[in-house]
Design an enzyme around this catalytic site. Structure first.
Site, mmCIF file in Angstrom:
data_model
loop_
_atom_site.group_PDB
_atom_site.id
_atom_site.type_symbol
_atom_site.label_atom_id
_atom_site.label_comp_id
_atom_site.label_asym_id
_atom_site.label_seq_id
_atom_site.Cartn_x
_atom_site.Cartn_y
_atom_site.Cartn_z
ATOM 1 C CG ASP A 158 -7.904 10.125 -24.466
ATOM 2 O OD1 ASP A 158 -6.907 9.381 -24.540
ATOM 3 O OD2 ASP A 158 -9.024 9.727 -24.077
ATOM 4 C CE LYS A 185 -6.907 1.778 -25.358
ATOM 5 N NZ LYS A 185 -7.982 2.767 -25.504
ATOM 6 C CB THR A 189 -4.394 3.651 -22.323
ATOM 7 O OG1 THR A 189 -4.108 3.629 -23.724
ATOM 8 C CG2 THR A 189 -5.844 4.024 -22.106
ATOM 9 C CE1 TYR A 211 -4.277 0.873 -0.274
ATOM 10 C CE2 TYR A 211 -4.457 -1.271 0.778
ATOM 11 C CZ TYR A 211 -5.028 -0.236 0.047
ATOM 12 O OH TYR A 211 -6.326 -0.323 -0.344
ATOM 13 C CD GLU A 232 -4.908 5.117 0.673
ATOM 14 O OE1 GLU A 232 -4.829 5.775 1.723
ATOM 15 O OE2 GLU A 232 -5.928 4.495 0.334
ATOM 16 N NE ARG A 253 -6.841 -3.623 -19.755
ATOM 17 C CZ ARG A 253 -6.889 -3.848 -21.073
ATOM 18 N NH1 ARG A 253 -6.154 -4.776 -21.647
ATOM 19 N NH2 ARG A 253 -7.675 -3.121 -21.835
HETATM 20 C C1 PLP Z 1 -9.031 3.146 -24.724
HETATM 21 C C2 PLP Z 1 -9.342 4.579 -24.556
HETATM 22 C C3 PLP Z 1 -9.631 5.123 -23.294
HETATM 23 C C4 PLP Z 1 -9.958 4.295 -22.062
HETATM 24 O O1 PLP Z 1 -9.069 3.438 -21.605
HETATM 25 P P1 PLP Z 1 -9.488 2.259 -20.612
HETATM 26 O O2 PLP Z 1 -8.145 1.873 -20.099
HETATM 27 O O3 PLP Z 1 -10.166 1.230 -21.439
HETATM 28 O O4 PLP Z 1 -10.354 2.814 -19.554
HETATM 29 C C5 PLP Z 1 -9.784 6.497 -23.195
HETATM 30 N N1 PLP Z 1 -9.674 7.279 -24.273
HETATM 31 C C6 PLP Z 1 -9.447 6.784 -25.508
HETATM 32 C C7 PLP Z 1 -9.348 7.724 -26.665
HETATM 33 C C8 PLP Z 1 -9.273 5.413 -25.691
HETATM 34 O O5 PLP Z 1 -9.086 4.932 -26.912
#
Ligand code: PLP
Length: 435
Positions: free
Chosen positions: A199, A228, A225, A54, A56, A234
């Site tokens: 994003d 990807k 993220t 932990y 925090e 993740r």
């Molecule tokens: C995949 C994605 C997310 C969310 O990611 P998670 O890890 O699935 O919650 C947010 N914004 C965009 C543009 C994405 O493609």
């Protein structure tokens, strides 16, 4: 001697599902553009004893003792992200992309404030203001759209922003096959007095590889993220400026607002195993090998798109500049659901997807979305993309022909056997799960 602490002995049911999923990942063509294969080093960090701790708070300011090594891990992840993206401030604690975006909204906005993001059917993400998402429930959300060619039209976005006067403009997408001009978005946000958030969940790896323009230094906040194109576990990262452009000299600066929105605003203890795995992925992403990987993703996507077009298929916007494309199935007279199922039977994993101004329903839309990040991680190149483009087209044109689907599955298995990923990974020594 069998080790009684190993997964296979402790929980043979889960071990068996893991084996089966590994075989599926090995033997199929993984073409969902948001998926990838992480390295064994990333898996090792992710499957480690760091999950026991932990912590925090933030490095040097924790609510629990015993964090001297956790602090060093988190600081390393932060400095690596800083070096790769050039951001002023970094937070590596968000559990995933969706909570990262919600953290940004709660940091910058009051409940009910207006946000403006890309329409979901045009390629935007649920968390950019879709009504069933917290982003659309707790905030007033409006959308901008693509034009009839499927492209972002920055003049139209400026007009919409002037009319709606959002407090925050979001750029970024999950199903947009072209480059995004972040500098233009920043100008629009500035003109209407809004924050600008980018994003880059899908394209972070491409940005590092120099094959997509970076939103830095244009954006006030950038979220991504890590699982990807970045090829990490993740997770998510929030990057931001330190000064708040809409609240200069405020009680908290922008960086402090982001940090306190993540913890204690939305989350408790950070996932330290995940943070360590993010640090490893960022180290890998700093290599020239990774940059070549990112470049190859785009080369592969372009080759795949050309092959599909030569086969007579239609692509939204007529092609791709990044890692993904959308096939518009309308001219084939089939729906996305049927296409997804037939390709799945043939060992090719894609997802059904709405296309801009879709005439069909979201559960059975007109398109499928496919991408090259995972195939490229296996070492596949242009030659394989041509073969795969042909296989996909065969299935889509013969959607009810079981012989063709069977033949395709065999061809897929032959191809994937030449590009192994994690052989013999699962049943090895505790605690690493890899050989
Ligand atoms: C995949 C994605 C997310 C969310 O990611 P998670 O890890 O699935 O919650 C947010 N914004 C965009 C543009 C994405 O493609």
């Amino acid at each position: 001697m069998p080790n009684k602490h190993r997964l296979q002995t402790t929980d043979p049911e889960i071990a068996e599902f893991l084996e089966k999923e590994l075989a599926r990942q090995e033997q199929g063509l993984e073409m969902i553009p948001s998926e990838n294969y992480v390295s064994k080093a990333v898996l090792e960090a992710l499957g480690s004893i760091l999950t026991n701790k932990y912590s925090e708070g933030y490095p040097g300011r924790r609510y629990y003792g015993g964090n001297q090594f956790i602090d060093q891990i988190e600081n390393l992840a932060i400095s690596r992200a800083q070096k790769l993206f050039g951001a002023e401030h970094i937070n590596v604690q968000p559990y995933s992309g969706s909570p990262a975006n919600l953290a940004v909204y709660t940091a910058l906005l009051k409940v009910g404030d207006k946000i403006m993001g890309m329409d979901l059917a045009c390629g935007g993400h649920l968390t950019h203001g879709y009504k069933v998402s917290a982003s659309g429930k707790f905030f007033t959300s409006v959308s901008y759209y693509v034009n009839e060619k499927g492209l972002l039209d920055y003049d139209a976005i400026l007009e919409a922003a002037k009319k709606e006067k959002p407090r925050l403009i979001i750029a970024g997408a999950s199903a947009y096959p072209r480059l995004i001009d972040f500098a233009k978005f920043a100008e629009i946000a500035k003109e209407v007095g809004a924050y600008f958030m980018a994003d880059i969940a899908h394209i972070a790896g491409l940005i590092i590889g120099g094959v997509h323009p970076s939103p830095l230094p244009h954006a006030d906040v950038v979220t991504t993220t890590t699982h990807k194109t970045l090829r990490g576990p993740r997770g998510a990262i929030i990057m931001s400026k330190i000064e708040d452009p809409l609240d200069p000299g405020g009680k908290k600066n922008l960086a402090q607002k982001i940090d306190s929105a993540v913890f204690p605003g939305l989350q408790g203890g950070p996932h330290n195993h995940q943070t360590a795995a993010i640090a490893v992925a960022l180290k890998e992403a700093g290599t020239s090998e990774f940059k070549n990987y990112a470049k190859q993703i785009v080369k592969n996507a372009k080759t795949l798109a050309e092959t599909l077009l030569e086969e007579g298929l239609e692509l939204v916007t007529g092609g791709t500049d990044n890692h993904l494309m959308l096939i518009d199935l309308t001219n084939l007279g089939i729906g996305g659901k049927q296409a997804e199922t037939a390709l799945d039977l043939a060992g090719i994993t894609v997802n059904k997807n709405v296309i801009p101004f879709d005439q069909r329903k979201p559960m059975d839309p007109s398109g499928i979305r496919l991408g090259t990040p995972a195939l490229t991680a296996r070492g596949m190149k242009e030659k394989e993309m041509k073969i795969i483009g042909h296989l996909i087209s065969q299935v889509l044109k013969n959607i009810n022909n079981e012989d063709i689907i069977r033949q395709t599955k065999k061809a897929v298995e032959e191809l994937t056997a030449m590009f192994p990923i994690y052989k013999k990974m699962i049943h090895s020594n505790f605690p690493l799960l890899i050989d």
